[in-house]
Design an enzyme around this catalytic site. Structure first.
Site, short mmCIF file in Angstrom:
data_model
loop_
_atom_site.label_atom_id
_atom_site.label_comp_id
_atom_site.label_asym_id
_atom_site.label_seq_id
_atom_site.Cartn_x
_atom_site.Cartn_y
_atom_site.Cartn_z
N CYS A 246 -0.80 74.79 -59.41
CA CYS A 246 0.53 74.33 -58.76
C CYS A 246 -0.50 73.58 -57.50
O CYS A 246 -1.47 73.79 -57.11
CB CYS A 246 0.91 75.62 -57.88
SG CYS A 246 1.92 75.23 -56.31
N CYS B 206 -0.69 74.72 -53.65
CA CYS B 206 -1.45 75.98 -53.49
C CYS B 206 -2.97 75.41 -52.78
O CYS B 206 -3.06 74.45 -52.95
CB CYS B 206 -1.81 76.87 -54.63
SG CYS B 206 -0.45 77.99 -55.20
N HIS C 126 1.77 81.45 -52.92
CA HIS C 126 2.70 81.02 -53.95
C HIS C 126 3.90 81.82 -54.17
O HIS C 126 4.92 81.13 -54.55
CB HIS C 126 1.71 80.69 -55.16
CG HIS C 126 2.57 79.97 -56.35
ND1 HIS C 126 2.66 78.68 -56.39
CD2 HIS C 126 3.39 80.74 -57.54
CE1 HIS C 126 3.54 78.24 -57.38
NE2 HIS C 126 3.78 79.45 -58.09
N ASN D 204 14.92 72.74 -50.58
CA ASN D 204 15.68 73.20 -51.86
C ASN D 204 14.91 74.37 -52.39
O ASN D 204 13.88 74.41 -52.70
CB ASN D 204 15.41 71.88 -52.89
CG ASN D 204 15.98 70.56 -52.24
OD1 ASN D 204 16.97 70.56 -51.65
ND2 ASN D 204 15.43 69.38 -53.15
N HIS E 164 6.49 76.84 -55.15
CA HIS E 164 5.65 77.24 -54.33
C HIS E 164 6.56 76.93 -52.89
O HIS E 164 7.43 75.98 -53.01
CB HIS E 164 4.46 76.20 -54.13
CG HIS E 164 3.46 76.57 -52.92
ND1 HIS E 164 2.43 77.29 -53.29
CD2 HIS E 164 3.67 76.72 -51.49
CE1 HIS E 164 1.86 77.46 -51.97
NE2 HIS E 164 2.47 77.27 -51.17
N HIS F 157 8.36 75.52 -50.29
CA HIS F 157 8.09 74.12 -49.52
C HIS F 157 9.55 73.66 -49.07
O HIS F 157 10.44 73.90 -49.74
CB HIS F 157 7.04 73.10 -50.19
CG HIS F 157 7.76 72.59 -51.33
ND1 HIS F 157 7.94 73.51 -52.77
CD2 HIS F 157 8.23 71.42 -51.65
CE1 HIS F 157 8.92 72.62 -53.49
NE2 HIS F 157 8.73 71.33 -53.01
N GLN G 103 10.82 69.49 -47.72
CA GLN G 103 10.46 68.07 -47.22
C GLN G 103 11.24 67.53 -46.16
O GLN G 103 11.99 68.08 -45.54
CB GLN G 103 11.05 67.25 -48.75
CG GLN G 103 10.54 67.70 -49.98
CD GLN G 103 11.03 66.70 -51.19
OE1 GLN G 103 10.56 65.63 -51.20
NE2 GLN G 103 11.58 67.39 -51.96
#
Length: 360
Positions: free
Chosen positions: A71, A74, A136, A176, A187, A189, A191
């Site tokens: 990933c 991470c 993660h 999302n 992971h 997250h 944007q």
């Protein structure tokens, strides 16, 4: 919270937001041999609708569903460098390696093939990735309230910074979650997009808000919020400074709006008390969303903020959280009416959705 900025191997900016006691100094060096990329984003104006459409063909090569041990979000471990050089982090933000918009996009002709009705421009803006935790296997809903508060501060910090980027007209933080939404990195997250135009949805909402303000002398969202709180039938959760409710004309099978009680244009305008209250209330909402079908709910969480230069007096900051999941194992597809005509058809009423969420 401590804020520390640095650079990745290809010159992209990375910023650490630390909320833990005595965090380590953020001095790790990105050892990867990364070539500088040249995004070739552009925007074209649809002559039939007047809406801008972005083209970013270079994003076809972005990372797609890597195994967990590879990933890129991470922390870096020995022999496995990632986008985050540090061995741990609280919240981190960095420039997207495969951005839809970027500040150094080369100039383009002002029209497509010389057609005067089809405007064209370089897709200049900025796109950033926000990692909510170094773990993660966590999700946003499993974060402690203190970490959510740090994320809110990071969103506000980046909104203020991107508002000042030349050419950016609107800043859009979003998350999302889930493969059903189209997530390619698991992971936890989100944007942040700095658009080179005001988005079509925002333009439409500002137009409706302006008409309502002129007719009634009051902000539209303020009256909606007061009516929803008075009725209570669609309210999902309430705090001292925020209310979460299912909108009366919900498009999605699961949809919740989280609205501050005070009119503010954007995240940087929130007080400390409002940020604290949001962190606690939003976790309540996410827990109820996950309990709805007794499974992690795929969703999009989208912040509606004022544009940089227009409509700031009409805008009312709010978060829209929605899901394509209409039952535990069935998706809502945007078929003929939704995709072709923009007319939404919901299989459940907002009142039914709200009641199920309150009971979950």
């Amino acid at each position: 919270m401590r804020r520390t900025a640095g650079k990745l191997a290809d010159g992209r900016e990375i910023i650490y937001f630390d909320d833990t006691t005595d965090p380590p100094p953020r001095q790790a060096v990105d050892t990867r041999d990364l070539p500088r990329t040249q995004p070739l984003s552009e925007v074209r104006r649809d002559p039939l609708t007047g809406e801008w459409v972005a083209m970013a063909a270079h994003r076809q090569t972005r990372t797609y569903k890597p195994p967990a041990d590879l990933c890129p979000l991470c922390p870096t471990t020995p022999g496995k460098p990632t986008e985050i050089p540090e061995s741990s982090y609280d919240v981190v933000v960095f420039e997207n390696r495969f951005p839809s918009f970027a500040p150094d996009v080369p100039d383009l002709p002002s029209t497509v093939d010389g057609m005067p009705m089809v405007a064209r421009a370089a897709g200049r803006g900025r796109c950033e990735v926000v990692c909510f935790t170094s773990d993660h296997n966590q999700s946003f809903g499993s974060l402690p309230v203190s970490r959510v508060r740090t994320v809110v501060d990071a969103w506000a910090d980046r909104t203020e910074a991107l508002n000042a980027v030349p050419g950016v007209e609107q800043v859009f933080p979003f998350e999302n979650r889930g493969e059903e939404i189209g997530v390619t990195l698991h992971h936890p997250h989100g944007q942040i997009y700095g658009y080179p135009f005001v988005t079509p949805k925002t333009e439409r909402m500002l137009s409706v808000a302006a008409e309502y303000q002129q007719t009634h002398g009051r902000p539209l969202m303020g009256d909606i919020l007061a009516a929803e709180r008075a009725a209570g039938t669609r309210v999902v959760a309430e705090g001292e400074h925020w209310t979460a409710f299912v909108p009366t004309a919900a498009r999605w099978p699961v949809e919740v709006h989280v609205v501050p009680h005070r009119q503010v244009p954007d995240l940087p305008s929130l007080t400390d008390a409002e940020r604290d209250d949001f962190a606690a209330l939003y976790l309540t909402v996410l827990h109820r969303l996950d309990a709805l079908y007794q499974r992690p709910l795929p969703y999009i969480a989208a912040w509606h903020q004022a544009p940089v230069r227009t409509g700031r007096d009409l805008s009312w900051l709010h978060l829209e959280v929605f899901s394509v999941l209409r039952t535990a194992d069935k998706l809502k597809y945007l078929a003929g009416s939704e995709s072709g005509m923009g007319v939404w058809i919901n299989d459940a009423t907002p009142e039914q959705i709200a009641e199920r969420l309150r009971e979950s």
